[in-house]
Scaffold this active site. Sequence first.
Site, PDB file in Angstrom:
ATOM      1  N   ASN A 128     -16.999  -3.180   6.878  1.00  0.00           N
ATOM      2  CA  ASN A 128     -15.565  -3.421   6.784  1.00  0.00           C
ATOM      3  C   ASN A 128     -15.149  -4.526   5.819  1.00  0.00           C
ATOM      4  OD1 ASN A 128     -16.884  -4.764   9.181  1.00  0.00           O
ATOM      5  ND2 ASN A 128     -15.006  -5.980   9.085  1.00  0.00           N
ATOM      6  N   ARG A 176       0.800  -1.216   0.000  1.00  0.00           N
ATOM      7  CA  ARG A 176       0.000   0.000   0.000  1.00  0.00           C
ATOM      8  C   ARG A 176       0.836   1.271   0.000  1.00  0.00           C
ATOM      9  NH1 ARG A 176      -4.128  -2.053   4.662  1.00  0.00           N
ATOM     10  NH2 ARG A 176      -5.487  -3.362   3.365  1.00  0.00           N
ATOM     11  N   CYS A 206      -9.346  -1.413   6.100  1.00  0.00           N
ATOM     12  CA  CYS A 206     -10.807  -1.336   6.256  1.00  0.00           C
ATOM     13  C   CYS A 206     -11.254  -0.156   7.105  1.00  0.00           C
ATOM     14  CB  CYS A 206     -11.340  -2.645   6.836  1.00  0.00           C
ATOM     15  SG  CYS A 206     -10.515  -3.177   8.351  1.00  0.00           S
ATOM     16  N   HIS A 218     -17.473  -1.057  10.857  1.00  0.00           N
ATOM     17  CA  HIS A 218     -16.538  -0.283  11.673  1.00  0.00           C
ATOM     18  C   HIS A 218     -17.134   1.101  11.942  1.00  0.00           C
ATOM     19  CE1 HIS A 218     -13.735  -3.411  11.345  1.00  0.00           C
ATOM     20  NE2 HIS A 218     -12.806  -2.866  10.585  1.00  0.00           N
TER      21      HIS A 218
END
Length: 369
Positions: free
Chosen positions: A332, A113, A155, A248
């Site tokens: 999520n 990422r 997430c 979440h």
Amino acid sequence: MERRKVGILGATGMVGQRFIQLLSNHPWFEIAWLAASDRSAGKTYGDACRWKLDTPLPKHIAAMTMQPNVPEGTVGELPKIIFAALDADIARELEPKFAAVGCAVISNSSAFRMTPDVPLVVPEVNADHLALIEAQASRRENGGKGGYIVTNPNCSAIGLVMALKPLEERFGIESLFVSTMQAVSGAGYPGVPSLDIMGNVVPFIKNEEEKMQEEVGKLLGRLDGRKIEMLDAKVSAHCNRVPVEDGHTECVSIKLRKKATREEILAAWNEFLPLQGQHLPTAPSQPVEYDDGVDRPQPRLDKMRGNGMAATVGRLRECSLLDWKFVVLSHNTIRGAAGAAVLNAEVLALLGKLDKLDVAVTPAVAVMA
């Protein structure tokens, strides 16, 4: 659009199962290849997987044969598009192998990422960052037809940046504090032991706070040629695991660079329609929905807004320490995982980035017993 054949790497895990659920009837993509661990290869998916979702496992998927989790050795043609749902350590080893042979790897893993030439993308927030794939060696070394890796965020970061993007565009962000209440499904299966989580809150999720703080900066950063200028804002995160199945919830306090009224902030969220008119199958029609209920959003009531792809915001009020505070909720494992990757693939398809991939793997021949 003609349906493209796709593969799922890490297909037996919880995110892999979400991929199957979301792709089984997808108008643009067709599941043609499944792989997980070495011990799954050669089994049917139905035998290799403990299906845990609330919709039935499609019979044709259950009957599919699991393939080796490397490009070589696949029986039949390797799809050009691979959705990856792997633990970070495994992804770090396997994902570059698929990109190297010419596949578009649409990853849910954290492994790459923050790699400078790998796009970290939420389409409503920073679809322009997809241009970074052209800088990846696996892409350039094959005349612009090679494979590449695209990632979606953590997430807990996705719902947050969806709520932040319209505020950053209009007012700028100086500093941000967020405290999360994260569902147990985010830990995978079997996840957190029941005696540790029932009636409890666990105020630690390994590497989660660091991921949120770093990823927000890249997601809301600016593409400058072939690099990302990170968002110039201070971000502080507290991450907690709570006994909620899916969804979440995040409590956010924010200091803006330009003063804004309550009405201006609500207008920014309501008017945020960056993908309108693009007709992407997985995209929510309203990416950020505001609920003015005094006790909303709630995971049980709001996690499936926009088919699980929208972020729900509520409780906007003045903050005595910063400027404003609010609550944001997102699903999520749909918006925060598999659905995010599917939406990334849809945008890549719209941009023509899935059309000219040259996959250089000789398929293995099935041996009849």
